[in-house]
Each structure stands twice: as C-alpha cells, then as structure tokens.
Design an enzyme around this catalytic site. Structure first.
Site, PDB file in Angstrom:
ATOM      1  CG  HIS A  46      -9.309  -5.982  -3.612  1.00  0.00           C
ATOM      2  ND1 HIS A  46      -8.852  -6.492  -2.429  1.00  0.00           N
ATOM      3  CD2 HIS A  46     -10.542  -5.485  -3.337  1.00  0.00           C
ATOM      4  CE1 HIS A  46      -9.747  -6.323  -1.479  1.00  0.00           C
ATOM      5  NE2 HIS A  46     -10.787  -5.717  -2.010  1.00  0.00           N
ATOM      6  CG  PHE A  84     -14.351 -14.253  -0.626  1.00  0.00           C
ATOM      7  CD1 PHE A  84     -13.793 -15.406  -0.079  1.00  0.00           C
ATOM      8  CD2 PHE A  84     -15.605 -13.869  -0.191  1.00  0.00           C
ATOM      9  CE1 PHE A  84     -14.487 -16.155   0.858  1.00  0.00           C
ATOM     10  CE2 PHE A  84     -16.302 -14.601   0.742  1.00  0.00           C
ATOM     11  CZ  PHE A  84     -15.740 -15.749   1.270  1.00  0.00           C
ATOM     12  CB  CYS A  85      -9.359 -10.324  -3.216  1.00  0.00           C
ATOM     13  SG  CYS A  85      -7.971 -11.176  -2.456  1.00  0.00           S
ATOM     14  CB  ALA A  86     -14.589  -8.730  -3.639  1.00  0.00           C
TER      15      ALA A  86
END
Length: 471
Positions: free
Chosen positions: A131, A378-380
């Site tokens: 992100h 995982f911030c994705a």
C-alpha cells in the site's frame, strides 16, 4: 572491527545478529530458541551495528552549524552516512541526492509530494504493490496498474501496452523490486528500459529487494538506469528509524520542500525564504543521526559479506523450503513454487493450510513452536485477493464484515520469510510444527477476537517483565 564479527562463511551469519537463538516461552511451559521467520516485516539488528551505535553515542551532538568538536564529528559521520548509502546502491553522486527519511513509506510519500506532476499525468503502479507504493500516488496523479499472472509475476507485455496506449502521459512507473507477499523479483532494469523508451521515469521500492540482492542504480545514461530508489534500514538489519530516498537532485532542487522549518533554509525574512541545498533542503528539523549511522554501518557489513553470497545462501535455503513444505498435508504454496527457479524470487514464502484460518496457523506456530511468522494480507490487499482468486461477491462479503468491525474471516496467507542468518534448521522447525498442526496435535484451545482477527490460547499469559522491563 572486532575479530568475533568476522565472517568466513555465510552459514555463520547467525553470529552477526543480535538476539539470534534467544529463548522464548511456549505454551507447554518450556523455553525454546526463537525462530524468526518474519524478516520481510523487519529484521533484527546486526551486533556490529549495535557496537557502532554504542561507540558513536558518546560522541553524538547536534549536526550542522555546531562549532564544538562533537558537533563537527557528528556532522562528518552524518554526511558520510549519506555517501556510504549512495555508494552501496551505485548512485552517481554528481547528479543524485540521498535523502534520509524514517522508512520506505515516508520515502514514497516524499517523492509523490515532490514529483512535478501535471494535471493529466499518469503513474503506472502494479497489482503487486505494498500500500505504501500505491496510496501516495492516488492523491497526486491518475494511477493505472500493471497486471500480474496467476503466480503473481508482473506481465511486462501489459506494461508495454499501457505505456503505448498512454503515449507520453505516463510520467512515472513505480514498482516493487521484490514482492513482500510472494518474494517475486522484478526485472527492474528491463522495466526501466521500457519506461524510458516511452518518456517515463522509474521508481523502485527497494524495501524487500535490498536486503537480499545487490541493487545497482546504474549510470544516468544507461537505458536501464533506476531514477529513484527507496529503502528502509529496518529491513536491512538496522531497525533504528532511518530509510533513504535516492534520486536526481534536479527533482528536489525545484519547488518547495515537502516539510519546512529548521535546517532547510539559507535565509528567512517576513517576505522571503531562500531554501538551502540538498540533502538538507529535504531533511527538515533535527535528523536521526544515530539511525543514519546505524543504517550506514549495516550497509558496510552487507558489502563486506557480499550481496552475491547473501543471494546464494538465501536461494539455497528457499529451494530447500520449497522442497520440504509440500510434505505438509493440505498445505498450498502461492507464488513461484518451483525450487529450480529460486533466482526469480527472494526468501518470502506465502502458504495456506486447508480448513484452517491463517491467523490460527500463525498463532500456533508462535505460541507452541516459538516460530515468528506473519499472517493476513501484508499491506497488499489487491495482490492477495488476486492470488486467492476471490470472486467479486466473496470480496464484497469480507469488505462488508470489516466495515462492521468483524475481522474473523479476513482472507490471507501465512508468510515465512528469511534473513541472511536463517538456516535449514529453521525450515525444519517450521515443517515439524506445521506437521503437528496438520495432524491436529497442537495443544492449545484458541479463542478468536473477532474485532482484531487474532487467535490466542486459553490460559497462556507469560509475564513479559520476566524477559524485559524498564527497570
């Protein structure tokens, strides 16, 4: 350098890392050596980095403009840290600047705020991105995304199609050097050549690639030159709050700095401001000098070990893991799973176990195996959903649940990730514990907190003050 820190074989790298083998409590009351397989999130500190910091802090003082000896020494150390960072990534010091920031997230935001976008300019990002290399661009330009295939690898044909279709409108192509989800390594110099052919510049998010592979930004006139690079010290064995943004000085000399205040000016009146030169112009306020020294020392250690040796070691370890993990009944690997293709990836391995929530698997590994991993997206988020092949209806259901404050069924993986000090024995510990989980032989009764999505075992509450406290 102390003799104890000299490295003869990469297999001995555990001796270089602070806290390697620390005993931690597990559910049955025993203490076991901790296995850190969460290096993609953050790495431990190198012992030599800690030693350098301890030595330096006796000399620490304010940098720039201080006339005392300690100020002059600290200023020299801080300036040298910039130079060491630039050299490590082979940036041309005549045309590029090294700007210290807190981390890669700040570095990307800094560039997004300072890049000279026009009203119709386009940024090409990708479905792989963290992100931090997506959200900052959305506020500054029109963003389009390079497609990925079923294994999560970038489709370079799609990149070329999008560059051609938007002929002249794409100002920047911004991609991760290696995915923090699948470990997929991108052909950053091929991407740069394509982007430059169509008049765009390239930024590489190097947070996940830099700890595992050498990154050469290449000369400015090389078609494969990397225009901008962002890295984080906490991914490179120096978790002391410093990262770097490296790129053309010309970009940052124009316009106003992103942050204003002390240290960024030559002259201020009530009617006029004259900005100072680089990198000071982009490093407002008192800088994190110890963090910069720590990061520079870590880069010197990595250079001494040799990034080629790091890459070989981690490739062998990743291949070993990819051969062993399929022994687990019901385990599914994502990304590139072929052990013969480890050159195309770094040691980041996502997996799922049929019928078991990823959060539960990660919790059992931690509470009962003393193995640190991470689970989730995982911030994705878009990338993970693509790899899971969730339908629009499934995605809508989980998004609605999150909006209600219910994270009990968030999609995602478990992620095991290696550092230069990881060993085959760490993989064996992981496999042994996953076999216990697959057989249903774990000991705890785990409760789910629907608000956080976290699983915790009943009756296990070790006193952390026994291990570390403020006294």
């Amino acid at each position: 350098m102390s003799e104890q820190y000299r490295l003869n074989r990469i297999e001995d790298a555990r001796e270089l890392v602070a806290g390697a083998g620390t005993l931690v409590p597990v559910l049955d009351g025993q203490q076991v050596p901790y296995v850190n397989l969460d290096n993609a999130a953050s790495t431990p500190a190198l012992r030599e980095v800690l030693e350098t910091l301890n030595d330096f802090m006796g000399w620490y003082a304010s940098v720039h403009r201080g006339t005392g000896f300690k100020s002059r020494l600290s200023t020299q150390a801080y300036d040298e840290a910039h130079a060491i960072t630039g050299r490590f990534f082979k940036a041309n010091p005549a045309t590029n600047t090294v700007i210290f920031v807190r981390n890669t997230t700040e570095a990307v935001n800094r560039l997004a705020n300072r890049f000279p976008f026009g009203p119709d300019d386009v940024v090409l990002s990708s479905f792989q991105e963290h992100h931090s290399n997506d959200l900052p661009w959305r506020r500054r330009a029109k963003v389009d995304y390079i497609a990925v295939n079923d294994r999560g690898a970038l489709e370079l044909d799609d990149l070329e199609r999008k560059l051609r279709r938007r002929d002249g409108k794409v100002r920047l192509v911004t991609v991760t050097g290696a995915s923090n989800v699948t470990g997929c390594v991108n052909l950053i110099h091929d991407i740069a050549r394509l982007a430059h052919r169509w008049g765009a510049q390239v930024m590489v998010d190097g947070a996940q690639l830099a700890p595992h592979r050498a990154i050469d930004m290449r000369p400015d006139d090389d078609p494969g030159h990397i225009d901008y690079l962002t890295v984080s010290g906490h991914k490179m064995y120096a978790p002391f709050g410093t990262g770097a943004l490296i790129g053309p000085a010309a970009t940052f000399l124009q316009g106003d700095p992103d942050l204003v205040g002390g240290g960024v000016v030559e002259l201020v009146t009530h009617d006029q401001v004259v900005w100072t030169g680089l990198p000071d112009k982009e490093e407002a306020g008192s800088p994190n000098v110890p963090g910069a020294v720590a990061m520079a020392r870590a880069l010197l250690v990595l250079d001494r070990i040799g990034m080629a040796a790091v890459a070989r070691h981690e490739a062998e370890l990743t291949a070993y893991a990819l051969r062993r993990l399929p022994e687990i009944p019901g385990l599914t690997l994502f990304g590139e799973t072929d052990p013969t293709r480890v050159r195309d990836r770094v040691g980041v391995i996502p997996f799922a176990m049929n019928g078991l929530p990823h959060g539960l698997v990660a919790a059992i590994l931690g509470y009962e195996g003393g193995i640190g991993v991470r689970s989730g997206c995982f911030c994705a988020h878009p990338y993970v959903l693509r790899l899971l092949r969730l339908s629009a209806a499934e995605s809508a259901r989980y998004q609605a649940a999150i909006m209600r404050g219910d994270r009990s069924d968030i999609p995602g993986f478990v992620r095991a990730s290696f550092g230069l000090y990881s060993t085959p024995a760490d993989v064996d510990r992981l496999v042994e514990m996953l076999l216990v989980i697959a057989r249903g032989e774990f000991k705890g009764t785990y409760r789910l907190d629907a608000h956080t999505g976290a699983f915790t075992p009943e009756g296990h509450n070790p006193d952390t003050a026994t291990y570390w406290n403020w006294d």
